[in-house]
Structure formats: structure tokens, C-alpha cells
Design a protein around this motif. Structure first.
Motif, short mmCIF file in Angstrom:
data_model
loop_
_atom_site.label_atom_id
_atom_site.label_comp_id
_atom_site.label_asym_id
_atom_site.label_seq_id
_atom_site.Cartn_x
_atom_site.Cartn_y
_atom_site.Cartn_z
N ALA B 28 19.34 20.64 -17.81
CA ALA B 28 17.96 20.99 -18.13
C ALA B 28 17.18 19.75 -18.56
O ALA B 28 16.02 19.56 -18.18
CB ALA B 28 17.94 22.03 -19.25
N LEU B 29 17.84 18.90 -19.34
CA LEU B 29 17.18 17.67 -19.80
C LEU B 29 16.83 16.78 -18.62
O LEU B 29 15.71 16.25 -18.53
CB LEU B 29 18.12 16.93 -20.77
CG LEU B 29 17.56 15.67 -21.43
CD1 LEU B 29 16.33 16.01 -22.25
CD2 LEU B 29 18.61 15.01 -22.31
N ALA B 30 17.78 16.65 -17.67
CA ALA B 30 17.53 15.82 -16.49
C ALA B 30 16.37 16.37 -15.67
O ALA B 30 15.46 15.62 -15.27
CB ALA B 30 18.80 15.74 -15.64
N VAL B 31 16.38 17.69 -15.46
CA VAL B 31 15.32 18.31 -14.67
C VAL B 31 13.97 18.09 -15.34
O VAL B 31 12.98 17.70 -14.71
CB VAL B 31 15.59 19.82 -14.49
CG1 VAL B 31 14.37 20.52 -13.92
CG2 VAL B 31 16.81 20.03 -13.61
N LEU B 32 13.95 18.33 -16.65
CA LEU B 32 12.69 18.19 -17.39
C LEU B 32 12.18 16.76 -17.32
O LEU B 32 11.00 16.49 -17.12
CB LEU B 32 12.92 18.61 -18.85
CG LEU B 32 11.68 18.53 -19.74
CD1 LEU B 32 10.63 19.52 -19.28
CD2 LEU B 32 12.07 18.80 -21.19
N ALA B 278 21.18 15.90 -26.87
CA ALA B 278 20.45 16.38 -25.69
C ALA B 278 19.50 17.51 -26.08
O ALA B 278 18.36 17.58 -25.58
CB ALA B 278 21.43 16.86 -24.62
N GLY B 279 19.93 18.37 -26.97
CA GLY B 279 19.09 19.48 -27.41
C GLY B 279 17.84 18.98 -28.11
O GLY B 279 16.72 19.45 -27.86
N ALA B 280 18.01 17.97 -28.99
CA ALA B 280 16.86 17.42 -29.70
C ALA B 280 15.90 16.76 -28.72
O ALA B 280 14.68 16.95 -28.78
CB ALA B 280 17.32 16.41 -30.75
N LEU B 281 16.46 15.97 -27.78
CA LEU B 281 15.61 15.31 -26.78
C LEU B 281 14.89 16.35 -25.92
O LEU B 281 13.70 16.20 -25.60
CB LEU B 281 16.45 14.39 -25.88
CG LEU B 281 16.92 13.10 -26.53
CD1 LEU B 281 17.87 12.34 -25.59
CD2 LEU B 281 15.72 12.22 -26.88
N PHE B 282 15.61 17.38 -25.55
CA PHE B 282 15.02 18.40 -24.68
C PHE B 282 13.82 19.06 -25.36
O PHE B 282 12.75 19.21 -24.75
CB PHE B 282 16.07 19.45 -24.33
CG PHE B 282 15.58 20.50 -23.38
CD1 PHE B 282 15.52 20.26 -22.02
CD2 PHE B 282 15.15 21.74 -23.85
CE1 PHE B 282 15.05 21.21 -21.15
CE2 PHE B 282 14.68 22.71 -22.98
CZ PHE B 282 14.63 22.44 -21.63
N MET B 283 14.00 19.45 -26.61
CA MET B 283 12.89 20.10 -27.30
C MET B 283 11.72 19.13 -27.48
O MET B 283 10.55 19.49 -27.33
CB MET B 283 13.33 20.63 -28.67
CG MET B 283 14.37 21.73 -28.60
SD MET B 283 14.03 23.06 -27.42
CE MET B 283 12.68 23.90 -28.22
N GLN B 284 12.05 17.87 -27.78
CA GLN B 284 11.00 16.86 -27.95
C GLN B 284 10.21 16.68 -26.64
O GLN B 284 8.99 16.70 -26.63
CB GLN B 284 11.66 15.53 -28.35
CG GLN B 284 10.70 14.36 -28.44
CD GLN B 284 9.71 14.54 -29.58
OE1 GLN B 284 10.03 15.18 -30.58
NE2 GLN B 284 8.51 14.01 -29.42
N LEU B 285 10.95 16.55 -25.52
CA LEU B 285 10.28 16.34 -24.23
C LEU B 285 9.46 17.56 -23.84
O LEU B 285 8.35 17.43 -23.31
CB LEU B 285 11.32 16.05 -23.14
CG LEU B 285 11.93 14.64 -23.15
CD1 LEU B 285 12.64 14.36 -21.84
CD2 LEU B 285 10.86 13.59 -23.40
N THR B 286 10.01 18.74 -24.07
CA THR B 286 9.27 19.96 -23.72
C THR B 286 7.90 19.95 -24.39
O THR B 286 6.86 20.12 -23.74
CB THR B 286 10.05 21.21 -24.19
OG1 THR B 286 11.37 21.12 -23.69
CG2 THR B 286 9.40 22.47 -23.68
N THR B 287 7.92 19.72 -25.70
CA THR B 287 6.66 19.70 -26.43
C THR B 287 5.75 18.60 -25.91
O THR B 287 4.55 18.81 -25.68
CB THR B 287 6.95 19.46 -27.93
OG1 THR B 287 8.05 20.27 -28.31
CG2 THR B 287 5.74 19.81 -28.76
#
Lengths: 524, 321
Positions: B28-32, B278-287
Motif C-alpha cells: 500500500a505504501l509503494a502504491v501510494l 511503514a504504517g506511520a509513513l503511510f498515514m503521513q503520506l495519505t494525509t
């Protein structure tokens, strides 16, 4: 009581109020009940007995609408009924009280008593009437308490009485009692008996589940014995001697006596590997004492609820003991905790593998090395190489069948899971091994392997305490057998008496307890 | 019999869920990340990357401690309040030099963790209740110490720690990376780490196996408190002001989200350190992506909520068995 329609039967044998026939119930492919029948007559107490896993609870749950049977039928008062919920069963007149009180601990006693059928006045709760009635009702049950206080402030026995008063108050034709006395004090048991007799005098049929033989024979007229999900006997209780009842419950074709040659007699001068004296756990164990010598297997027998598991747990400090001392190699264990016991070389293989043994989410390797982690570490860092070495050694020695040491332990068969737990303890090189039901729930092959391993370990000089509900296992595997009843030692079988007949007799408590010399006769 | 059908269907879906739980967050992180770059090539600019790292570092520090606590089947709601406490004491002690101020802040974080851990380990208070009490109480202590207003912080070293970069990467990110490495070693290589997951997986079994269950519980809450205090110092340094009334607010929820999205089950028994990153980065990038494309803040929140739901569903292995 709603008994207007109770048809009278011939000559003091009234027509049954509830008849269950051919009840089948399975869970995930495992048959808990197979073709079980039960006939309850008004005014009689019907004992329901069996060992763990015999199907008692399942049958009760079918009767009380908790489970729906896969097959079979229930007839209540002559007409066939099907209960979809416990509430439907209650409305039909089947009440139940359980070992654990199913009431609301934070609500007042009076509210609990009236729960779901509170008296109302102009649409609101009539609290005054509720409290007054509750106090009146409970006085009859020997409970003299402030009914406006929360239920949890009452003792367990009194709570049990409230539950019973509540159950009996719903115009019940059938009252099911599941081990109602397990947490009661003796005088509370007397009150309960009086209440049960009062109920039957009013024509209620009572199902009474208990593993206490004395209670059964004091209270019950009929008995149904379950074993492995089948009804194996039903009839009047008075016609059935205790020993036969025990035999029916255990049911195996017993090995008459041990086949193994006697082991070398332990050095009488050396202190025993494990010595327990006066172990006491409130309600469960009353002054149990024994010695386990090196190279010896001491069996600990007794029926369900006799305190056999609790004794083992109290030894290692997993259960808080109220009194008693434990010595390992002559040195007293002062701190009582599993960690301290392990340091002293005493380990316990717990009865409930899933709840108390396994780390279900972790691998075979992690489950094996769990207790040994500090020994496999330097400066807090665990050595993977030393872990692998230990795991490899014990997987081979115990023939643990796993795809790899990294396989999740939850994916193994019961027998292999048990071996993993044994490996966890054996890799600590203990002095004394306490095994609580080491072969429960594992297949025949693994069972034989585990039993052979126990012999081997004892031959290597370990002291073993073997707790088992399986008479055959006790006879075949033990050098001596200590028999408990209601948390008290009642007999010790030695030499020629390590024999099926003697064990059955002791379990049924036909022998007199040995003279009390402070050690409960459990010494050699 | 019909009741068995859904159970069978679930069993069939289990391997898919298992893979999703194992690697889903990385995919998910890579896709985002790819989507962000495709939508706006400027996303890769040094300036933007640094902003993202500045923002994620404190959350990540807190999330590491949270992951340890969650690994023992606990939760630590007090971390935001510990940040506020750190922000309150740093201006008071910065006059003695940065090391003293940091030590005081970390010491208070440790104390708070010990208090929470003691409640959980000895008094057997539920973790959520114990740390909720701390969360409320410590915010009160912080405002007592600091008063209502924000105070400027001028200590050069602290400002540098919060805002400077080394080799193009913010110091805060280096610090967070170091903590990630230490936590990973702690979890996977030490006795303590293995005992921690055992306590989370089956506490009764751990106790019967002679593990120091209470010590393990005390220690995880202590670590969580110290990491939160450290995050507080970074936040103060980065913002050049100490504002206990606002700093660290809701960070406990961001941290829990990062841990859960990273695949650590709330039921305990497992700690995924890299997953948490990865979870922290993912939420950061989403926002960040949603904000940079002018998606309204309210919608951003809804998307975050959806992500959490998916992550929790995927991590629910035990519940479905």
C-alpha cells in the motif's frame, strides 16, 4: 407452580415431566453427544455424572436452550418442544443455575432476584415492593442480607442462593443445577440441600450435576452416567454401588496392575526430590502432603474436583496456597511463584494446554525455548545458534513432528503440541516434573510415546508427579498412587495395591482414610 | 449445518488475509508513493520529502513505544500527555543546558511509564483505563507547570536538533531511524523482546513458564514514556516553542493507527517494527497527498478512518478463528 397438567402415573411413579431422546450434538465435526436420552420425573432429583468431556455441560445446554441439538427431541409435559433461546426454555419452565453465578454483580440483590419481571406501579418500578418481596423470599433460602446492596457484596454461597431463588421462582417445573456446591461452605451446602428437598416436595424435577459422590447419594434418586458423549447407564441411584458408578464413569477395561518391573528403591537417607506438607488452598485442597523421590513416579488420582490439579499448581506457586510448605532436595522453597519453582528445578506441565501452556501465535522453536531464554542469552541478547541447538536436540528426542521449527505451534496436532511443552520443561533439566493430564486430548500413538517418555525420565533419576483422571494411566505409570477426595488424601496405594481394584475402591472412597500423622499417610 | 458454511468460507479467505497482513502495508505504501509522484512530480522535491520526514519522526518515535505496549496486549493513551509534560519542563530546565532539560523530560516520561506499568502489572488495572487516567492527569500537571500560554524556546542546540539536517536528511529522522533499529534489535534479538511477545500471546502460560511478567509490563510502559518524552523534545525543537496545551494532542491515536496499519495485532503477541514504520509513513503520506491536492480536511479524516478499518479487519486473525 404451574403443575395443573401433571398427569398422575401409576403407583407413585408419576409421568415424566421432561423426556429427551436421541440427542445428538456436534461441534466442528466432533460429537459431544451421541444419542443421549434423559427422563426427568416430578419430585425427583436426577444425578447427571461423568468425567471431563463426557458431555454433561452440552446436555444441560441443550435442555436449557443454549444449544440446539443436531438430532433428537425434547418432550415437555408430553408435547414436543424446541427451544431456540435460553429465554424460551425458561418460559417453558426449565430453570438453571450454574457453577458461576449468571447474575448482574453490580445490581442490587432485589433487582437481581426480579430481573426481567420487576413489579411495576403506574409503569414505574415498584422498588419498595421489590425489596420487601426479595427479603421475604431470600429468608426462606437462608440468606439474611440487605437486599438493596449490590449482589457482589454477598458471599459466593449467598449469590448462589439468590440465583437459585430466582430460578425456582419462575414457576419452574425443571431446575437444572450445574455443580452448585463447588464454591459453597458446608453450612451453605446444608441450606442448598434443604432448598432442593423443598423444591422436590413441591413436585419440581431437579437435574443435579456434581462430582461429589457423597452429595449425589445423599440427594439424588435417579442417575444417568455419560461417557464420551453417550449415555452408558440410567436408573435408580440407590441400586448402584459407588464403585460401580465410578467404574461406569471411567469405563475403561482397566489394566489390572502395573506391568512395569519395580524400579530401584530410592535411597531412604537422601531427602526426597520433592516434599510437600500440609498444602492448603481454600475450598480446593486441604492439607495435602507427599514425597516424590528421585527416579520415582508418584501418581495423584481422584475424581473430577478432588483437587488433584490444584495440588500440583499449589506446589509450583501457580495457585496461591493458604498454608503448607514445599521442599526441594531438602531445601524449603520460601518464595512461592512459578519462576522460583523453576529455579529450584520443579516444573509443571499444566492441564489446560491451550490456556496455560502454548503461545499459539509463536513458532515451535519459540515455544520450546520460552522458559530457557535467560540461559540461552548473554547480556540479554538471545543466541539464535544455541536456541537452534536446543530445539534440534529436543525435536529429535521427543520425535516432534513439525514441518520446521518455525512452524506455528497452533498448526500442530495435540500430541505434538504436548511434546513441545514437554520439551520446554525438559530443556531446563529439571529435578522434579509435575505432569497434569499429560495425555489428555492426544491420539493413541502420541499417548503411548508420552507414557514411555515418563518412564524413561524417571529411570534417568527425575522425580515425577503424575496427575491423571485416567485410572489405567495411573496404574500403569505410577510406583505409588495417592488418591484425593474433596481436596483431602483418602488413600495411598503402594506395592501390590497399585492395582485397578484398589484404585477404584479408593476413588469410590470405600476404604477408611489412613491414620492422620500430619503427612496424611502419603509418606512411605 | 448451514452455520458451518460461512466458517468454511472464512477459512478459505484466511491465506489471503495472512498475506495482506504480512505485506499489505508495504504494498500500500509503494502504491501510494507512486501515485503521489505520478500526480505531482514535485512530491519528490527535497523540500517536500524533508517536510514529510519532519512531521513523521515524532509520531514514529511514539509509535515504536506504542508497538511494544500493544505487543503485550496493552495500550498507552498517556503518550500525548507525556509530550505535553516534556514541553512544559523543557523551558524550565533549558537554562541548565540541553542535556539537563532532556534528562528531566525523559525522567518524567519514565516515571509516567512506571506509574502506568505499575497500575497494569501490579494493580491489574486495564491498560486503557490506567493510561487514560495518566493522560488526563499529566495534561493537568503540564498546564500547572507551564501555565496556559506557549513559551518560546531559543536554545540553539535544541532548535538545531528539531530543524537541521545531516546529509540532506533531518536530524529528527536520523534519530527516529536509530530508535527503529534499536527497537528492532530489542524485539527480535533480546531475551526481553521474546518475553514481551510471549506475555502478549499468552500471559498465563508466560507466568507458568517462570517469565518475569510484571517486569516486562513495567518496562514496556517505561520505554513508551521515554520515547514519548523524546518525541516531545523534537516537537518543541522543531516548533521553537513549548506549547503544552496543544503539542502532542491526539498523537496517541496517530501512533496507535501507525502500529495497527503496520500489521501489529491489537490482541498482542507480536510486534512489527518495520511494519510500524511503514504504517506511520503511510498515514503521513495519505494525509499529505490529500492535503496537497486540496481535498478538504474533513474528507481526509474519512479516508484515514477507512484505512484504519481495513487495517484492523486484516489484522483480526484470532477473532475469526
Amino acid at each position: 407452580m404451574a403443575q395443573a397438567e401433571r398427569p398422575g402415573g401409576p403407583a407413585g411413579r408419576p409421568a415424566p415431566v421432561l423426556v429427551a431422546t436421541g440427542i445428538d450434538k456436534g461441534f466442528a465435526g466432533v460429537h459431544a453427544l451421541r444419542g443421549v436420552g434423559l427422563t426427568l420425573r416430578p419430585g425427583r432429583v436426577h444425578a447427571l455424572v461423568g468425567e471431563n468431556g463426557a458431555g454433561k455441560s452440552t446436555l444441560i445446554k441443550v435442555l436449557t436452550g443454549v444449544h440446539r441439538p443436531d438430532a433428537g427431541k425434547l418432550e415437555l409435559g408430553g408435547s414436543e418442544r424446541e427451544f431456540r433461546t435460553p429465554l424460551e426454555a425458561q418460559r417453558a419452565g426449565i430453570a438453571s443455575i450454574h457453577q458461576e453465578v449468571n447474575l448482574v454483580p453490580m445490581m442490587s440483590v432485589a433487582r437481581n432476584l426480579h430481573l426481567g419481571r420487576e413489579p411495576r406501579r403506574r409503569g414505574l418500578l415498584d422498588l419498595r415492593r421489590m425489596n420487601r418481596e426479595a427479603a421475604e423470599v431470600l429468608r426462606r433460602y437462608g440468606v439474611d442480607a440487605d437486599v438493596t446492596r449490590p449482589l457482589r457484596e454477598l458471599g459466593l454461597g449467598a449469590q448462589q442462593m439468590v440465583a437459585l431463588a430466582r430460578a425456582a421462582g419462575v414457576d419452574a417445573e425443571v431446575v437444572v443445577m450445574d455443580e452448585p456446591t463447588s464454591s459453597l461452605e458446608p453450612h451453605e451446602v446444608d441450606t442448598l440441600f434443604a432448598v432442593v428437598r423443598d423444591l422436590t416436595a413441591r413436585g419440581t424435577a431437579v437435574v443435579y450435576v456434581s462430582h461429589r459422590m457423597d452429595e449425589l447419594y445423599a440427594l439424588c434418586q435417579d442417575v444417568t452416567v455419560l461417557r464420551d458423549g453417550r449415555g452408558v447407564h440410567t436408573g435408580p441411584l440407590a441400586d448402584l454401588p459407588r464403585r460401580e458408578l465410578v467404574g461406569l464413569m471411567l469405563g475403561r477395561t482397566l489394566v489390572a496392575a502395573r506391568e512395569r518391573p519395580a524400579r530401584h528403591t530410592p535411597d531412604a537417607d537422601a531427602p526426597p526430590a520433592l516434599r510437600a506438607r500440609g498444602l492448603t488452598v481454600r475450598h480446593r485442597v486441604h492439607g495435602v502432603g507427599f514425597d516424590v523421590h528421585r527416579g520415582e513416579v508418584l501418581g495423584l488420582g481422584g475424581l473430577l474436583g478432588s483437587g488433584r490439579s490444584e495440588t500440583a499448581k499449589a506446589v509450583v506457586g501457580a495457585l496461591g496456597a493458604d498454608a503448607g510448605r514445599v521442599e526441594v532436595d531438602g531445601r524449603e522453597l520460601t518464595r512461592r511463584s512459578p519462576a522460583a519453582a523453576i529455579r529450584a528445578g520443579v516444573v509443571l506441565l499444566p492441564e489446560d494446554r491451550k490456556a496455560e501452556g502454548l503461545l499459539p501465535g509463536r513458532s515451535v522453536r519459540e515455544n520450546i525455548v520460552l522458559a530457557a531464554l535467560p540461559r540461552l542469552s548473554r547480556a540479554g541478547i538471545v543466541s539464535r545458534a544455541r536456541q537452534d541447538e536446543v530445539v534440534e536436540r529436543f525435536v529429535a528426542r521427543l520425535r516432534i513432528k513439525a514441518a520446521s521449527p518455525e512452524q506455528k505451534v497452533a498448526d500442530l496436532s495435540g500430541g505434538n503440541q504436548q511434546k513441545v511443552l514437554l520439551a520446554r520443561w525438559l530443556c531446563l533439566a529439571p529435578k522434579v516434573l509435575l505432569l497434569d493430564e499429560p495425555t489428555r486430548g492426544i491420539d493413541v500413538g502420541a499417548r503411548a510415546e508420552v507414557q514411555a517418555l515418563i518412564d524413561e525420565l524417571a529411570a534417568d533419576g527425575l522425580g515425577v508427579l503424575l496427575v491423571s483422571s485416567d485410572a489405567e494411566e495411573l496404574i500403569a505409570g505410577s510406583d505409588r498412587v495417592l488418591v484425593l477426595k474433596d481436596g483431602t488424601p483418602v488413600d495411598e496405594l503402594t506395592g501390590e495395591r497399585v492395582h485397578a481394584d484398589a484404585l477404584l475402591a479408593a476413588l469410590a472412597h470405600e476404604t477408611r482414610p489412613p491414620a492422620g500423622d500430619g503427612t496424611n499417610g502419603a509418606q512411605r | 449445518m448451514s452455520a458451518l458454511a460461512p466458517a468454511g468460507a472464512l477459512r478459505g479467505a484466511a491465506p489471503v488475509l495472512r498475506v495482506l497482513r504480512q505485506y499489505g502495508v508495504y504494498a500500500a505504501l509503494a502504491v501510494l508513493f507512486l501515485a503521489a509522484v505520478v500526480l505531482d512530480a514535485g512530491f519528490l522535491s527535497a523540500g517536500n520529502v524533508r517536510i514529510q520526514l519532519f512531521q513523521v519522526a515524532p509520531t514514529l518515535l511514539v509509535a515504536l513505544g506504542m508497538a511494544l505496549v500493544i505487543g503485550t496486549e496493552g495500550i498507552d493513551l498517556s503518550v500525548g500527555a507525556v509530550i505535553a509534560l516534556a514541553a512544559a519542563v523543557i523551558p524550565l530546565y533549558i537554562g541548565w543546558g540541553l542535556p539537563v532539560a532532556l534528562l528531566v523530560a525523559a525522567g518524567l516520561g519514565a516515571l509516567s511509564g512506571l506509574a502506568g506499568g505499575a497500575m497494569v502489572a501490579f494493580a491489574r488495572v486495564q491498560p486503557i483505563v490506567a493510561t487514560l487516567a495518566l493522560m488526563i492527569g499529566l495534561r493537568g500537571v503540564a498546564s500547572l507547570l507551564n501555565g496556559a500560554s506557549a513559551k518560546p524556546v531559543t536554545d540553539g542546540t535544541l532548535l538545531a536538533l528539531g530543524a537541521d539536517a545531516f546529509a540532506g536528511v533531518p536530524l529528527t529522522a536520523w534519530l527516529a531511524a536509530a530508535c527503529v533499529a534499536l527497537t528492532a534489535v530489542l524485539v527480535h534479538r533480546t531475551t526481553f523482546g521474546r518475553q514481551l511477545v510471549a506475555v502478549g500471546d499468552n500471559r498465563r502460560a508466560a507466568r507458568l513458564a517462570g517469565l518475569p511478567v510484571r517486569r516486562v509490563l513495567l518496562t514496556v510502559y517505561l520505554l513508551s514514556g521515554v520515547l514519548a518524552a523524546l518525541a516531545g523534545a523534537l516537537i518543541v525543537g522543531h516548533g521553537a516553542e513549548a506549547d503544552p496545551a496543544n503539542q502532542g494532542r491526539n498523537i496517541e491515536l496517530d501512533a496507535i493507527t501507525a502500529v495497527v496499519v503496520g500489521g501489529t495485532p491489537l490482541a498482542g503477541g507480536s510486534v512489527r517494527v518495520l511494519g510500524t514504520v511503514a504504517g506511520a509513513l503511510f498515514m503521513q503520506l495519505t494525509t499529505a497527498v490529500l492535503t496537497q491536492h486540496d481535498v478538504p480536511g474533513s474528507l481526509t479524516k474519512i479516508v484515514e478512518a477507512a484505512v484504519i478499518c481495513v487495517a484492523v479487519y486484516a489484522s483480526q486473525e484470532r477473532g475469526t478463528r
